[in-house]
Design a protein around this motif. Structure first.
Motif, PDB file in Angstrom:
ATOM      1  N   LYS A 209       0.825  -1.150   0.130  1.00 32.01           N
ATOM      2  CA  LYS A 209      -0.060  -0.075  -0.113  1.00 32.01           C
ATOM      3  C   LYS A 209       0.918   1.288   0.027  1.00 32.01           C
ATOM      4  N   ARG A 213      -2.394   1.656  -4.834  1.00 33.24           N
ATOM      5  CA  ARG A 213      -3.917   1.847  -4.129  1.00 33.24           C
ATOM      6  C   ARG A 213      -4.486   0.489  -3.468  1.00 33.24           C
ATOM      7  N   LEU A 298      -1.609  10.191   0.095  1.00 30.26           N
ATOM      8  CA  LEU A 298      -2.312   9.001  -0.792  1.00 30.26           C
ATOM      9  C   LEU A 298      -1.411   8.204  -1.718  1.00 30.26           C
ATOM     10  N   ARG A 299      -0.534   9.023  -2.504  1.00 27.06           N
ATOM     11  CA  ARG A 299       0.383   8.561  -3.426  1.00 27.06           C
ATOM     12  C   ARG A 299       2.002   8.265  -3.083  1.00 27.06           C
TER      13      ARG A 299
END
Length: 327
Positions: A209, A213, A298-299
């Motif tokens: 992760k 994603r 998130l990235r």
């Protein structure tokens, strides 16, 4: 260069080394740590070009006298770590110096990946056994198994050497597999493995992760049969390479994991921020800054962060950006 004991005799070990190497007359064969030439004399019979590499000055002189009339033997006096490895296909049949085993493996199976075809090697038993551990903590070990079939053929007893060593030895057979991707990706592949193994106790799910994603992780698990609850060190070499190839296919390059100069793992934060064409001094509302921060994390490899107005300025300072809040 730390020496190995000299492998002597014309029996089982010499025969096994030669047979397992599967060499022919067209091959170039390296004998690393040639010593007195006990193995080199037999390599002359199976290869047209033999390179005997030895660091001990007295032994180098002995080898040059011994093979003075042999046209297909080149004696090189140097530490193998300083040897100019061939830029064309070659094999290794050798009783290598035990003290530099790790360096020899890196030179052969990483740096010379494009040209090293395999061979047979006598080395200390302990590092050999580590190659076949159920859990792989060393990124290089994963890399070696990805591109080479490694087989511990048998242990070699102390009586096969002079002087007899205090450690156990082993015969290792190495054969190169079909290459999975272009050589230009080998450093990126090693960095990918290194980054994900930085925290070996993490589950496969948590480690993946950091780059994929959640939906991609689920897809990869189903596609390649991953146990997401197992430790990341439990991945097989084939699963490692499949995850890497999946990254190349579905993850934009600017988000790929890479190794830092200090040897650690980092994500391309600065590249991500610059892609937004932000000025050096950023003026944002607290709310919009947190939204932007959430998108970036998130990235990237940041986990378990607090999305607060206190943590956001710290993050931007870490990536070389100044942040000013306005009401």
């Amino acid at each position: 260069q730390a020496r190995s004991p000299i492998l002597e005799g014309f029996g089982r070990n010499i025969y096994a080394l030669l047979v397992l190497a599967d060499s022919n007359k067209q091959d170039t064969v390296l004998d690393i740590g040639a010593g007195k030439g006990f193995l080199t004399v037999h390599l002359l019979k199976i290869a047209n070009n033999v390179v005997a590499i030895e660091n001990d000055t007295a032994l180098v002189e002995h080898l040059r006298k011994l093979f003075s009339d042999a046209r297909n033997v080149q004696v090189v006096g140097c530490d193998f770590r300083n040897f100019a490895v061939p830029k064309f296909p070659f094999k290794v049949v050798s009783n290598i110096p035990y003290g530099i085993t790790s360096d020899i493996f890196k030179i052969l199976m990483f740096e010379s990946l494009g040209n090293f075809l395999g061979g047979s090697i006598v080395l200390q038993l302990e590092p050999t056994q580590k190659l076949f551990s159920r859990k792989l903590y060393n990124p290089y070990t994963v890399f070696y198994h990805t591109f080479f079939d490694l087989k511990l053929v048998y242990e070699v007893g102390p009586e096969s050497f002079f002087p007899p060593p205090t450690v156990k030895s082993a015969l290792l057979n190495i054969k190169r597999k079909q290459l999975f991707f272009d050589f230009k990706f080998k450093a990126k592949y090693l960095a990918f493995i290194s980054c994900l193994l930085e925290k070996p106790d993490l589950s496969v799910k948590t480690a993946l992760k950091s780059i994929f994603r959640k939906s991609q992780v689920r897809s990869i698990s189903e596609k390649f049969g991953l146990n997401l609850n197992a430790q990341i060190v439990c991945l097989s070499p084939s699963q490692w390479v499949n995850c890497f190839l999946e990254m190349l296919e579905v993850v934009p390059e600017k988000f790929h994991l890479r190794s830092s100069k200090s040897g650690g793992c980092q994500d391309d934060f600065s590249g991500l921020v610059s892609s937004f064409k932000l000025p050096h001094n950023i003026v944002l509302t607290a709310k919009s800054a947190v939204i932007f921060f959430k998108y970036i994390t998130l990235r990237t490899n940041i986990k378990k962060v607090q999305y607060t107005t206190n943590s956001v300025p710290h993050f931007f300072r870490q990536i070389g950006q100044d942040l000013t809040f306005i009401a």
